[in-house]
Structure formats: C-alpha cells, structure tokens
Motif scaffolding. Structure first.
Motif, PDB file in Angstrom:
ATOM      1  N   ALA A  33       0.801  -1.268   0.006  1.00 19.27           N
ATOM      2  CA  ALA A  33       0.068   0.046   0.028  1.00 19.27           C
ATOM      3  C   ALA A  33       0.803   1.215   0.065  1.00 19.27           C
ATOM      4  O   ALA A  33       0.654   2.101  -0.649  1.00 19.27           O
ATOM      5  N   SER A  39      -4.624   2.785  -0.391  1.00 16.09           N
ATOM      6  CA  SER A  39      -5.038   2.180   0.840  1.00 16.09           C
ATOM      7  C   SER A  39      -4.824   0.715   0.962  1.00 16.09           C
ATOM      8  O   SER A  39      -4.505   0.218  -0.371  1.00 16.09           O
ATOM      9  N   ARG A  40      -5.092  -0.192   1.798  1.00 12.08           N
ATOM     10  CA  ARG A  40      -4.969  -1.509   1.672  1.00 12.08           C
ATOM     11  C   ARG A  40      -6.091  -2.333   0.918  1.00 12.08           C
ATOM     12  O   ARG A  40      -5.889  -3.522   0.532  1.00 12.08           O
TER      13      ARG A  40
END
Length: 221
Positions: A33, A39-40
């Motif tokens: 990330a 983001s993840r």
C-alpha cells in the motif's frame, strides 16, 4: 475491481512471472500500500485476483505469498487451453451469426493494425477481445465459462508470449487464417488452426522458456 486495483494488478503479475518476486516471497499489504500510494483495499483486491489466477497463495496467519508454479503444470494448462479454445472455434464456425462475423472481422483488423509495432500490451488486450468473440460465437455458455477461467490463470504468461520478438506479427497472421476459416464455416480447419495457435510447441516452446525466470525450470526438475 476498483480502478486502482486494476492498475496495480498487472504490475504485480509482471513482477511475479518475470521473477522479480520469487516463490515464497510474502506480499505484505501494508508495504505494498505504501509502495503504490494507496489504501490496503485495492491491494487486497489485487492479491485476491492473483490468488484466483494461481500466482499467489493466501495462507492463514501468513497472508499472501508468491506461489511456486512448476513448468510442467504450466505446460499442462496450455495443453488443455489449446483444446478448449479449439472446441470454441469449431463450434463458432458452425454457429456464428452474420453480426458476429462482422464483429470478429473488425476485431482482427484492429489486432492486425498493431502487428508491426511494439505496443505489446495494447495488442494483448485486442487479442483478448478477438478470442472473447470466438468464445461467444460458440453459443455454449458452459464452455465459455470454463475457457475464461483457465485463460485467467494463464493470462500473465500469455501476456509474456506477445513480447517474444516477431510474435505479434505471426500471431496476427494466425488470427487472419483462423477468422477466415470461422467466417467460411470450415469447422475442422478452425479447430486445427486454433489448437496450433494456442499450443506451445517446437521453436515456440523454446522461445517461451526463454521468457520464464529460472525458478520455473528449477521447480519442474
């Protein structure tokens, strides 16, 4: 998948099939990330897709790791893929509609326009579209689903194939003969041409091996 996941996926695919990410390497969502500036969530989406294609294993408590794929397994999948696509072509030659013929011919023209270029990824996407039209023209939904599932697993390796010097040109020539056979309704010829087009044999087998990182050869020894 989200648009960011779609951007990340081919990068990770390329790193895996070229050996930049070796079998057993842990793919940490947090690190990835940060690397991609996302983001993840899109990372997780991309990893799940890689898991579906067999390039990544998602294990309890270990997370995602790069899977080991033997050369023998890879060749077995190509062998089955050649037969499935050949069946699609045979049925398409018998069942294709006039509208589908027009669409298939246009898809070949689009592919052929890139045959003398080095726009490998663009050619690959147009190539996928052409084959999709053949699957659809088979008018067999079950077969279409099976061949798409296997193609998803082989996609990263087939993408590498088009980068072999001269392969785009020869691929487009093979497409031309195949499209002609389907449009003329020659099911036997369409089946043979497709099997030859998809199967990796002789010099093409040697060329394909040259695109693979060494771990494939070690894994199959």
């Amino acid at each position: 998948m989200t648009s960011r996941a779609n951007e990340i996926l081919p990068v990770l695919e390329q790193d895996i099939v070229t050996g930049a990410l070796k079998p057993g390497t842990r793919l940490d969502e947090t690190i990835l990330a940060a690397k991609f500036g996302v983001s993840r969530t899109p990372i997780r989406e991309a990893l799940n897709r890689l898991s579906a294609s067999g390039l990544v294993e998602i294990r309890p408590r270990r997370g995602a790791i790069v899977a080991a794929i033997s050369l023998q397994d890879l060749m077995n999948m190509f062998e089955v893929m050649a037969d499935l696509e050949a069946l699609c072509a045979r049925l398409a030659a018998r069942r294709i509609t006039p509208a589908e013929k027009t669409e298939l011919l246009a898809a070949h023209v689009a592919c052929d326009a890139l045959s003398a270029t080095d726009r490998f990824d663009d050619y690959y996407e147009l190539n996928l579209n052409l084959h999709d039209l053949i699957y659809k023209a088979s008018h067999n939904a079950f077969l279409e689903k099976q061949v798409r599932e296997l193609r998803r697993r082989l996609s990263p390796h087939r993408r590498l194939q088009v980068r072999i010097p001269g392969r785009i040109g020869s691929s487009s020539e093979e497409h031309g003969a195949l499209v002609d056979a389907i449009i003329k309704g020659d099911s036997a010829l369409a089946e043979k041409l497709t099997r030859d087009h998809v199967a990796i044999q002789g010099e093409r087998f040697t060329d394909f091996l040259s695109t693979l990182p060494s771990q494939y050869l070690q894994a199959s020894a």
